[in-house]
Design a protein around this motif. Structure first.
Motif, PDB file in Angstrom:
ATOM      1  N   SER A 220       0.812  -1.210   0.000  1.00 11.75           N
ATOM      2  CA  SER A 220       0.000   0.000   0.000  1.00 11.75           C
ATOM      3  C   SER A 220       0.847   1.261   0.000  1.00 11.75           C
ATOM      4  CB  SER A 220      -0.927   0.018   1.228  1.00 11.75           C
ATOM      5  OG  SER A 220      -0.171   0.111   2.427  1.00 11.75           O
ATOM      6  N   LYS A 221       2.126   1.130   0.376  1.00 10.51           N
ATOM      7  CA  LYS A 221       3.042   2.277   0.412  1.00 10.51           C
ATOM      8  C   LYS A 221       3.903   2.372  -0.845  1.00 10.51           C
ATOM      9  CE  LYS A 221       2.092   3.473   4.699  1.00 10.51           C
ATOM     10  NZ  LYS A 221       1.473   4.766   5.041  1.00 10.51           N
ATOM     11  N   LYS A 222       3.566   1.594  -1.882  1.00  9.81           N
ATOM     12  CA  LYS A 222       4.319   1.490  -3.141  1.00  9.81           C
ATOM     13  C   LYS A 222       5.537   0.610  -2.950  1.00  9.81           C
ATOM     14  CE  LYS A 222       6.190   4.032  -7.068  1.00  9.81           C
ATOM     15  NZ  LYS A 222       5.349   3.361  -8.059  1.00  9.81           N
ATOM     16  N   PHE A 223       5.279  -0.657  -3.118  1.00  9.65           N
ATOM     17  CA  PHE A 223       6.324  -1.666  -2.990  1.00  9.65           C
ATOM     18  C   PHE A 223       6.190  -2.646  -4.143  1.00  9.65           C
ATOM     19  CE2 PHE A 223       7.722  -5.875  -1.701  1.00  9.65           C
ATOM     20  CZ  PHE A 223       8.979  -5.624  -1.178  1.00  9.65           C
ATOM     21  N   ASN A 224       7.309  -3.067  -4.688  1.00  2.34           N
ATOM     22  CA  ASN A 224       7.280  -4.042  -5.761  1.00  2.34           C
ATOM     23  C   ASN A 224       8.540  -4.890  -5.715  1.00  2.34           C
ATOM     24  OD1 ASN A 224       6.394  -5.374  -8.094  1.00  2.34           O
ATOM     25  ND2 ASN A 224       7.553  -3.995  -9.403  1.00  2.34           N
ATOM     26  N   SER A 225       8.406  -6.166  -5.969  1.00  8.16           N
ATOM     27  CA  SER A 225       9.572  -7.054  -5.987  1.00  8.16           C
ATOM     28  C   SER A 225       9.465  -7.977  -7.191  1.00  8.16           C
ATOM     29  CB  SER A 225       9.659  -7.877  -4.702  1.00  8.16           C
ATOM     30  OG  SER A 225      10.731  -8.785  -4.791  1.00  8.16           O
ATOM     31  N   VAL A 226      10.212  -7.650  -8.234  1.00  5.42           N
ATOM     32  CA  VAL A 226      10.182  -8.437  -9.461  1.00  5.42           C
ATOM     33  C   VAL A 226      10.731  -9.832  -9.219  1.00  5.42           C
ATOM     34  CG1 VAL A 226      11.062  -8.605 -11.814  1.00  5.42           C
ATOM     35  CG2 VAL A 226      10.353  -6.383 -10.901  1.00  5.42           C
ATOM     36  N   VAL A 227      11.780  -9.928  -8.411  1.00  4.77           N
ATOM     37  CA  VAL A 227      12.400 -11.224  -8.142  1.00  4.77           C
ATOM     38  C   VAL A 227      11.411 -12.173  -7.466  1.00  4.77           C
ATOM     39  CG1 VAL A 227      14.208 -12.434  -6.869  1.00  4.77           C
ATOM     40  CG2 VAL A 227      14.723 -10.267  -8.005  1.00  4.77           C
ATOM     41  N   LEU A 228      10.734 -11.681  -6.426  1.00  8.12           N
ATOM     42  CA  LEU A 228       9.762 -12.510  -5.723  1.00  8.12           C
ATOM     43  C   LEU A 228       8.626 -12.940  -6.646  1.00  8.12           C
ATOM     44  CD1 LEU A 228       9.339 -10.977  -2.154  1.00  8.12           C
ATOM     45  CD2 LEU A 228      10.187 -13.248  -2.752  1.00  8.12           C
ATOM     46  N   LYS A 229       8.179 -12.047  -7.501  1.00  4.26           N
ATOM     47  CA  LYS A 229       7.100 -12.390  -8.420  1.00  4.26           C
ATOM     48  C   LYS A 229       7.528 -13.505  -9.365  1.00  4.26           C
ATOM     49  CE  LYS A 229       4.492  -8.053  -8.543  1.00  4.26           C
ATOM     50  NZ  LYS A 229       3.966  -6.969  -9.399  1.00  4.26           N
ATOM     51  N   ASN A 230       8.758 -13.414  -9.866  1.00  2.00           N
ATOM     52  CA  ASN A 230       9.247 -14.435 -10.784  1.00  2.00           C
ATOM     53  C   ASN A 230       9.413 -15.782 -10.089  1.00  2.00           C
ATOM     54  OD1 ASN A 230       9.329 -12.650 -12.927  1.00  2.00           O
ATOM     55  ND2 ASN A 230      11.468 -12.091 -12.602  1.00  2.00           N
ATOM     56  N   VAL A 231       9.871 -15.749  -8.843  1.00  2.00           N
ATOM     57  CA  VAL A 231      10.026 -16.988  -8.079  1.00  2.00           C
ATOM     58  C   VAL A 231       8.666 -17.633  -7.854  1.00  2.00           C
ATOM     59  CG1 VAL A 231      10.661 -17.961  -5.840  1.00  2.00           C
ATOM     60  CG2 VAL A 231      12.190 -16.332  -6.955  1.00  2.00           C
ATOM     61  N   LEU A 232       7.687 -16.832  -7.436  1.00  2.00           N
ATOM     62  CA  LEU A 232       6.362 -17.368  -7.173  1.00  2.00           C
ATOM     63  C   LEU A 232       5.724 -17.889  -8.461  1.00  2.00           C
ATOM     64  CD1 LEU A 232       4.084 -18.003  -5.283  1.00  2.00           C
ATOM     65  CD2 LEU A 232       3.285 -15.658  -5.496  1.00  2.00           C
ATOM     66  N   ILE A 238       5.112 -24.931 -11.707  1.00  2.00           N
ATOM     67  CA  ILE A 238       5.394 -26.327 -11.323  1.00  2.00           C
ATOM     68  C   ILE A 238       4.127 -26.995 -10.803  1.00  2.00           C
ATOM     69  CG2 ILE A 238       6.663 -27.803  -9.704  1.00  2.00           C
ATOM     70  CD1 ILE A 238       8.933 -25.728  -9.846  1.00  2.00           C
ATOM     71  N   ALA A 239       3.368 -26.250 -10.001  1.00  3.09           N
ATOM     72  CA  ALA A 239       2.113 -26.786  -9.459  1.00  3.09           C
ATOM     73  C   ALA A 239       1.113 -27.068 -10.578  1.00  3.09           C
ATOM     74  CB  ALA A 239       1.521 -25.811  -8.453  1.00  3.09           C
ATOM     75  N   ILE A 240       1.065 -26.192 -11.569  1.00  6.02           N
ATOM     76  CA  ILE A 240       0.161 -26.395 -12.705  1.00  6.02           C
ATOM     77  C   ILE A 240       0.501 -27.695 -13.425  1.00  6.02           C
ATOM     78  CG2 ILE A 240      -0.490 -25.530 -14.998  1.00  6.02           C
ATOM     79  CD1 ILE A 240      -0.061 -22.683 -13.837  1.00  6.02           C
ATOM     80  N   TYR A 241       1.788 -27.890 -13.675  1.00  2.47           N
ATOM     81  CA  TYR A 241       2.241 -29.121 -14.352  1.00  2.47           C
ATOM     82  C   TYR A 241       1.847 -30.352 -13.543  1.00  2.47           C
ATOM     83  CZ  TYR A 241       5.332 -32.842 -15.886  1.00  2.47           C
ATOM     84  OH  TYR A 241       5.823 -34.048 -16.301  1.00  2.47           O
TER      85      TYR A 241
END
Length: 247
Positions: A220-232, A238-241
């Protein structure tokens, strides 16, 4: 009986999932379901557990985004009017293991695409929401939400962004409350049929609360993590497969 305490990797990953989803106004059910599926949890455990964790985290997300004055009632109620009763219906129904896995895997594809940024970029000019389209979208998402144990935000968010009905922050705030009411409705439908939250899932509530709290606060304070998004996104892929392979 699922022995949660003997699954340290799951206990480590769940708060990370909660953190990431809460940062964008989501409850995280699709992530929790993906992890539980990867650990071969039974469907009877997955659905109520994901709904309860979703209620917790989406409530936190809505609180922080509402406090930042990002919530728009006119963007929320058209979806909610139709989604809540259909979520109750979906929660009341029971789907077989095969179809549950197929539906869940399909929804997780939306989650992966959303995390990787393929489902919509924020538009510079917003347009008024189409009431009839929103009612139809809300009904469909609500039913799927109750049926498999998600809140529906992972589908609703890209719809709002793609249609140009709201900004990213407004979408996050609306999605958070949408997920909250859908999850409550879906859980109510599940309980009304005699279902109950497994006692062995209770340890998950505390660790997910911690991840959800910090994710909602920083998001809510403007935060973003591209690395975490890619990991998730990788974990979900993998779960889909696995879901399709074992369906």
């Amino acid at each position: 009986m699922v022995d949660i305490l003997n699954m340290p990797l799951l206990l480590l990953l769940l708060p990370v999932v909660a953190f990431l989803y809460a940062s964008v106004g989501h409850g995280g059910a699709s992530g929790y379901l993906a992890l539980m599926s990867a650990f071969a949890f039974p469907e009877t455990f997955m659905k109520p557990t994901a709904l309860v964790l979703n209620i917790l985290v989406s409530g936190l997300s809505f609180f922080f985004y509402f406090r930042e004055k990002e919530f728009k009632w006119n963007l929320f109620y058209p979806f909610a009017i139709a989604s809540v009763p259909f979520s109750f219906l979906g929660g009341y129904l029971t789907v077989s293991g095969y179809y549950y896995k197929i539906i869940l895997a399909t929804v997780l594809i939306f989650a992966v695409l959303r995390l990787l940024g393929f489902l919509g970029k924020e538009k510079t000019e917003l347009i008024p929401i189409n009431l009839y389209a929103a009612l139809i979208v809300g009904a469909i998402i609500g039913f799927l939400s109750g049926l498999i144990g998600i809140g529906g935000g992972i589908i609703l968010s890209p719809v709002i962004i793609l249609m140009g009905w709201g900004t990213m922050k407004q979408t996050a705030a609306v999605s958070a409350l949408f997920i909250l009411v859908n999850s409550i409705s879906g859980m109510t439908g599940f309980i009304s049929k005699g279902g109950a939250l497994p006692e062995s899932s209770l340890p998950l509530i505390g660790i997910v609360f911690v991840g959800g709290f910090f994710g909602a606060y920083y998001g809510s304070k403007k935060f973003n993590s591209v690395v975490l998004k890619n990991v998730l996104a990788t974990v979900l892929a993998i779960a889909i497969y696995k879901l399709y392979a074992t369906a």
